[in-house]
Scaffold this motif. Sequence first.
Motif, PDB file in Angstrom:
ATOM      1  N   ILE A 119       1.492  -0.198   9.037  1.00  0.00           N
ATOM      2  CA  ILE A 119       2.613   0.206   8.773  1.00  0.00           C
ATOM      3  C   ILE A 119       4.019  -0.405   7.954  1.00  0.00           C
ATOM      4  N   GLY A 120       4.977  -0.307   7.304  1.00  0.00           N
ATOM      5  CA  GLY A 120       6.193  -1.364   7.436  1.00  0.00           C
ATOM      6  C   GLY A 120       6.463  -1.090   5.352  1.00  0.00           C
ATOM      7  N   PRO A 121       7.860  -1.125   5.266  1.00  0.00           N
ATOM      8  CA  PRO A 121       8.141  -0.780   3.799  1.00  0.00           C
ATOM      9  C   PRO A 121       7.968  -1.696   3.053  1.00  0.00           C
ATOM     10  N   GLU A 122       7.494  -2.979   3.541  1.00  0.00           N
ATOM     11  CA  GLU A 122       6.747  -3.843   2.155  1.00  0.00           C
ATOM     12  C   GLU A 122       5.492  -3.735   2.895  1.00  0.00           C
ATOM     13  N   TYR A 140       0.768  -0.878   0.208  1.00  0.00           N
ATOM     14  CA  TYR A 140      -0.240  -0.072  -0.425  1.00  0.00           C
ATOM     15  C   TYR A 140       0.760   1.551  -0.108  1.00  0.00           C
ATOM     16  N   LYS A 141       0.795   2.125  -0.926  1.00  0.00           N
ATOM     17  CA  LYS A 141       1.567   3.566  -0.169  1.00  0.00           C
ATOM     18  C   LYS A 141       0.401   4.666  -0.965  1.00  0.00           C
ATOM     19  N   GLY A 142       1.002   5.583   0.010  1.00  0.00           N
ATOM     20  CA  GLY A 142      -0.294   6.950   0.100  1.00  0.00           C
ATOM     21  C   GLY A 142      -0.007   7.859   0.902  1.00  0.00           C
ATOM     22  N   GLY A 143      -0.215   9.215   0.999  1.00  0.00           N
ATOM     23  CA  GLY A 143       0.089  10.107   1.887  1.00  0.00           C
ATOM     24  C   GLY A 143      -0.774  10.133   2.861  1.00  0.00           C
ATOM     25  N   VAL A 176      10.467   3.068   4.983  1.00  0.00           N
ATOM     26  CA  VAL A 176       8.682   2.869   5.806  1.00  0.00           C
ATOM     27  C   VAL A 176       8.237   3.869   5.522  1.00  0.00           C
ATOM     28  N   VAL A 177       9.090   5.026   5.203  1.00  0.00           N
ATOM     29  CA  VAL A 177       7.904   6.161   4.915  1.00  0.00           C
ATOM     30  C   VAL A 177       8.604   7.116   3.502  1.00  0.00           C
ATOM     31  N   THR A 178       8.037   8.102   2.700  1.00  0.00           N
ATOM     32  CA  THR A 178       8.936   8.361   1.435  1.00  0.00           C
ATOM     33  C   THR A 178       8.801  10.553   1.895  1.00  0.00           C
ATOM     34  N   GLY A 179       9.820  11.138   0.904  1.00  0.00           N
ATOM     35  CA  GLY A 179       9.165  12.060   1.672  1.00  0.00           C
ATOM     36  C   GLY A 179      10.123  12.740   2.556  1.00  0.00           C
ATOM     37  N   LYS A 180      11.259  11.799   3.497  1.00  0.00           N
ATOM     38  CA  LYS A 180      11.946  12.392   4.055  1.00  0.00           C
ATOM     39  C   LYS A 180      13.005  13.566   3.760  1.00  0.00           C
ATOM     40  N   MET A 229       7.279  13.183   8.292  1.00  0.00           N
ATOM     41  CA  MET A 229       8.075  12.458   7.656  1.00  0.00           C
ATOM     42  C   MET A 229       9.529  11.130   8.425  1.00  0.00           C
ATOM     43  N   ALA A 230      10.493  12.817   8.840  1.00  0.00           N
ATOM     44  CA  ALA A 230      11.684  12.753   9.701  1.00  0.00           C
ATOM     45  C   ALA A 230      11.125  11.423  10.985  1.00  0.00           C
ATOM     46  N   TRP A 231       9.993  11.983  11.410  1.00  0.00           N
ATOM     47  CA  TRP A 231       9.507  11.848  12.693  1.00  0.00           C
ATOM     48  C   TRP A 231       9.114  10.658  12.695  1.00  0.00           C
ATOM     49  N   MET A 232       8.332  10.020  11.636  1.00  0.00           N
ATOM     50  CA  MET A 232       7.721   9.151  12.119  1.00  0.00           C
ATOM     51  C   MET A 232       8.552   8.049  11.884  1.00  0.00           C
TER      52      MET A 232
END
Length: 452
Positions: free
Chosen positions: A167-170, A100-103, A207-211, A185-188
């Motif tokens: 949530i998780g990187p995969e 799953y991917k989304g903001g 695990v998150v993008t947009g860091k 995103m850095a905090w997450m």
Amino acid sequence: MKNTKSEISDRESNSNTKEMTLTKELKVPAKPKNARGMVDNVLEQFNSASDQIGLHPNIRKILSITNNEVIVNFPVKMDNGDVEIFQGYRVQHNNALGPYKGGLRYHPTVDIDAARALAMWMTWKTSLAGLPYGGGKGGIQLDPSKYSKDELERITRRFTFALGDNIGPEHDIPAPDVNTNAQTMAWMADTYMSTKAPAARSMNQHVVTGKPIGSGGLEGRDRATGYGVFLTIKFWIEENNETLEGKTFIVQGFGNVGYWAAYFLEKEGAKMIGVQDAYGSIKNGNGIKVEDLFNYTKANNGSLVGYPESEAMEKEDFFALDCDICIPAALGNQITEGNAHLIKANLIAEGANGPINVEGEKILLEKGVTIIPDILCNSGGVITSYFEWLQNRNGELWNMEEVIERLDKKLKESYTKVSDYAKLEGIDMRKAAYCIAIQRIEKAYVQRGIFP
């Protein structure tokens, strides 16, 4: 193309050019009785495209609902010592093609229905872009302008902890959205990695993008969504044997997406004549300089109100401005049957997700207005999120020029597929984009079967 890759690379910016831009007095309007919500819109769009391609009834059933819906209630201590309870959401629509991917957005309008609709749109968006992702979305129902930076950090970290292994990187990879940014995103990422064994922490950075770039982020991710809006407009203009030189445009929402779209359009010779944000609406038929307005808003608590090189106007009159291109880059359901007839632009580029409802779109299409749909127009963000995910996963570092070159290629491929399909089938670009996206997911189900 006037804005060269070196010019893009030299441009320094945070991942969100305007942080937390909502006014404290912002109130969420009550939903009118029997009003259509975003879920109604996305389902009607989905069913229309499904009819067009003859989607198998069983797959239609699967894609009509979400896989998982997570609602978490969590306490956070405020700066004054009081405790507030927040409600957060994460909706996972479909993962047939990948995680799953989304903001994640922080906004008073966030609720489970909005998250459902946005998660569905993400499924179509990632599929259309050819990414190995499904769709997810979520956030917290709050007005971030009412909280300090320290409070927002605690809210974000507690929300991440409450989501846990949902949530998780995969599995499910969040990203920035409305009123969240690279810092969020850095905090997450830090919170999530802190819950893992030391040896596994580096394996969970994606695990998150947009860091932020220093925390594993990707060069160019900050401007990617707005740049993608600009690119799809440019592709359409060129397809119609025109140029952007002298074209006029208006932007609803002057945050990260609206600002960067306007920035690149102006570089190509287009002229911004109207802007609207949560604070007010302004216009100037002779043009509003993008960088000047941006600097003004930075010095004016994020507000464009009072910008000297402009004239204030009523909110209701904004979409009636006489222009060539309209870019709704704020929230959903902004163009409806109530104001679609006012629009004079012959091209609408959806920088936001779901900014036009179904009834409004019917009016626009009857008027001959071309709409570049959200799942194509604003897909630059998720495409570069994929690049960042790969960068972290493979231990690589990509430079700005490489990122922009790959994004150009990916968006050109998507635009060409949609435009060609629309012409071949004699349908509008949104239905074409949906057909392509749904057929890719259908193919995955047909080849793999349904468990058990």
